[in-house]
Design a protein around this motif. Structure first.
Motif, short mmCIF file in Angstrom:
data_model
loop_
_atom_site.label_atom_id
_atom_site.label_comp_id
_atom_site.label_asym_id
_atom_site.label_seq_id
_atom_site.Cartn_x
_atom_site.Cartn_y
_atom_site.Cartn_z
N PHE A 51 0.84 -1.20 0.00
CA PHE A 51 0.00 0.00 0.00
C PHE A 51 0.88 1.24 0.00
CE2 PHE A 51 0.69 -1.14 4.43
CZ PHE A 51 1.00 0.06 5.04
N GLN A 52 0.31 2.33 -0.48
CA GLN A 52 1.01 3.62 -0.51
C GLN A 52 0.09 4.70 0.03
OE1 GLN A 52 3.13 2.47 -4.70
NE2 GLN A 52 2.86 4.66 -4.31
N TYR A 53 0.71 5.73 0.61
CA TYR A 53 -0.05 6.87 1.10
C TYR A 53 -0.09 7.98 0.05
CZ TYR A 53 0.49 4.84 5.79
OH TYR A 53 0.45 4.01 6.88
N LEU A 54 -1.09 8.82 0.16
CA LEU A 54 -1.13 10.07 -0.59
C LEU A 54 -0.95 11.18 0.44
CD1 LEU A 54 -1.52 11.66 -3.19
CD2 LEU A 54 -3.99 11.62 -2.78
N LEU A 55 0.26 11.75 0.48
CA LEU A 55 0.62 12.69 1.53
C LEU A 55 0.17 14.10 1.18
CD1 LEU A 55 4.15 11.23 2.31
CD2 LEU A 55 1.99 10.78 3.48
N LEU A 56 -1.14 14.25 1.10
CA LEU A 56 -1.76 15.53 0.78
C LEU A 56 -3.03 15.72 1.60
CD1 LEU A 56 -1.75 15.87 -3.14
CD2 LEU A 56 -0.59 17.35 -1.51
N PRO A 57 -3.34 16.96 1.97
CA PRO A 57 -4.68 17.21 2.52
C PRO A 57 -5.70 17.10 1.39
CG PRO A 57 -3.50 19.27 2.24
CD PRO A 57 -2.51 18.18 1.94
N ALA A 58 -6.93 16.81 1.73
CA ALA A 58 -7.95 16.67 0.69
C ALA A 58 -8.24 17.99 0.00
CB ALA A 58 -9.23 16.11 1.30
#
Length: 314
Positions: free
Chosen positions: A166-173
């Motif tokens: 799995f990978q993260y999306l390191l951003l606020p929505a």
């Protein structure tokens, strides 16, 4: 022979008020045997109709009807309570069963956020293993209450359950401007995740409710923003994006600042599983079906019955 009025009284006490035959006997000062005879006579006279309905057969029929009507690959109708808390769990359990089937042999799963997706992740069979699967968030995080429902948390939970990557999306929505979002989209660390959006095998997401002041608390929308969204015909959100009755993204500043997969990219995913049920999601579910956004629908019995009765729009 007993008078109709007495037979009706006995039938109401037994079938409507749910009193036992002994309780009715004590209440009316007669024997339990007399109560039994009166119930049998009421049945024989046609005053009582006994109907046995198998919810499973009903849901199977609805699944076939919806699949044929909306040209879907699969429909799953969950039986059970229509209470909100129970609906999340029931839909989550059904979605988990479906997801394990659709992820076999696949490489990339894109994931939305929300309570139903959380219940799906919690319901996954931990004895299953998908080491070749990679789970990718389809949007950034809201960073407010109940962060366990955020997409980054959920991809990690599925990764732990199924032993997959799995990978993260390191951003606020949501970002403060489209320009800042454009700059961040270009960041190599961000692109490590978003590049997978073009090669997804399966996308799983909740179908959002109609927009109102109470359920938009997690969105940075002012009353004026909400009014404008309604003026433009919003039916709710898909992965945070406010959409119209054709599941097209509305031309709103909010949408232009949203770190979420585009509707165009989402439509290109081969298997698009939308999950949702309840009166506040009916318009959005209908739009998702009529526009062809979904290839798979998971919903509850009450919502499925409503959808089968809808007149087709020209």
């Amino acid at each position: 022979m007993y008078p109709n009025s007495k037979l009706l009284k006995i039938a109401e006490l037994y079938y409507i008020e749910r009193l036992s035959q002994s309780q009715i006997a004590a209440k009316l000062g007669i024997s339990s045997a007399t109560v039994s005879r009166m119930l049998n006579e009421a049945l024989a006279r046609g005053m009582i109709r006994v109907e046995i309905r198998d919810p499973k057969k009903r849901s199977d029929k609805l699944e076939r009807a919806l699949q044929e009507r909306w040209k879907l690959d699969r429909v799953v109708v969950a039986n059970g309570s229509v209470q909100m808390e129970d609906r999340y769990k029931i839909l989550g359990k059904k979605t988990a069963e479906l997801l394990s089937e659709f992820c076999r042999g696949k490489k990339t799963l894109g994931l939305g956020c929300g309570r139903t997706i959380l219940e799906t992740a919690l319901s996954l069979d931990p004895d299953l293993s998908f080491p070749e699967l990679r789970v990718i968030p389809l949007m950034g995080g809201w960073g407010v209450e109940e962060i366990e429902r955020e997409a980054n948390r959920l991809v990690a939970l599925i990764g732990q359950r199924w032993g997959c990557k799995f990978q993260y999306l390191l951003l606020p929505a949501i970002l403060s401007s489209p320009e800042i979002l454009t700059l961040l989209w270009a960041e190599p660390q961000i692109r490590l995740t978003t590049n997978h959006w073009q090669h997804l095998d399966v996308a799983l997401f909740s179908i959002g409710p109609e927009l109102c002041a109470s359920n938009a608390a997690y969105l940075p929308l002012s009353p004026e923003d909400i009014r404008k969204a309604h003026d433009l015909g919003t039916v709710g959100d898909i992965l945070g994006r406010l959409v119209d009755e054709h599941s097209c993204e509305l031309d709103l500043p909010f949408n232009h600042c949203l770190a979420s997969i585009s509707m165009d990219l989402l439509r290109q995913v081969p298997i698009r599983i939308g999950v949702g049920g309840g009166a506040d999601k009916l318009k959005n579910i209908r739009a998702s079906l009529e526009s062809g956004l979904l290839s798979v629908l998971v919903t509850d019995l009450e919502t499925a019955e409503y959808l089968t009765e809808l007149p087709l729009r020209a």
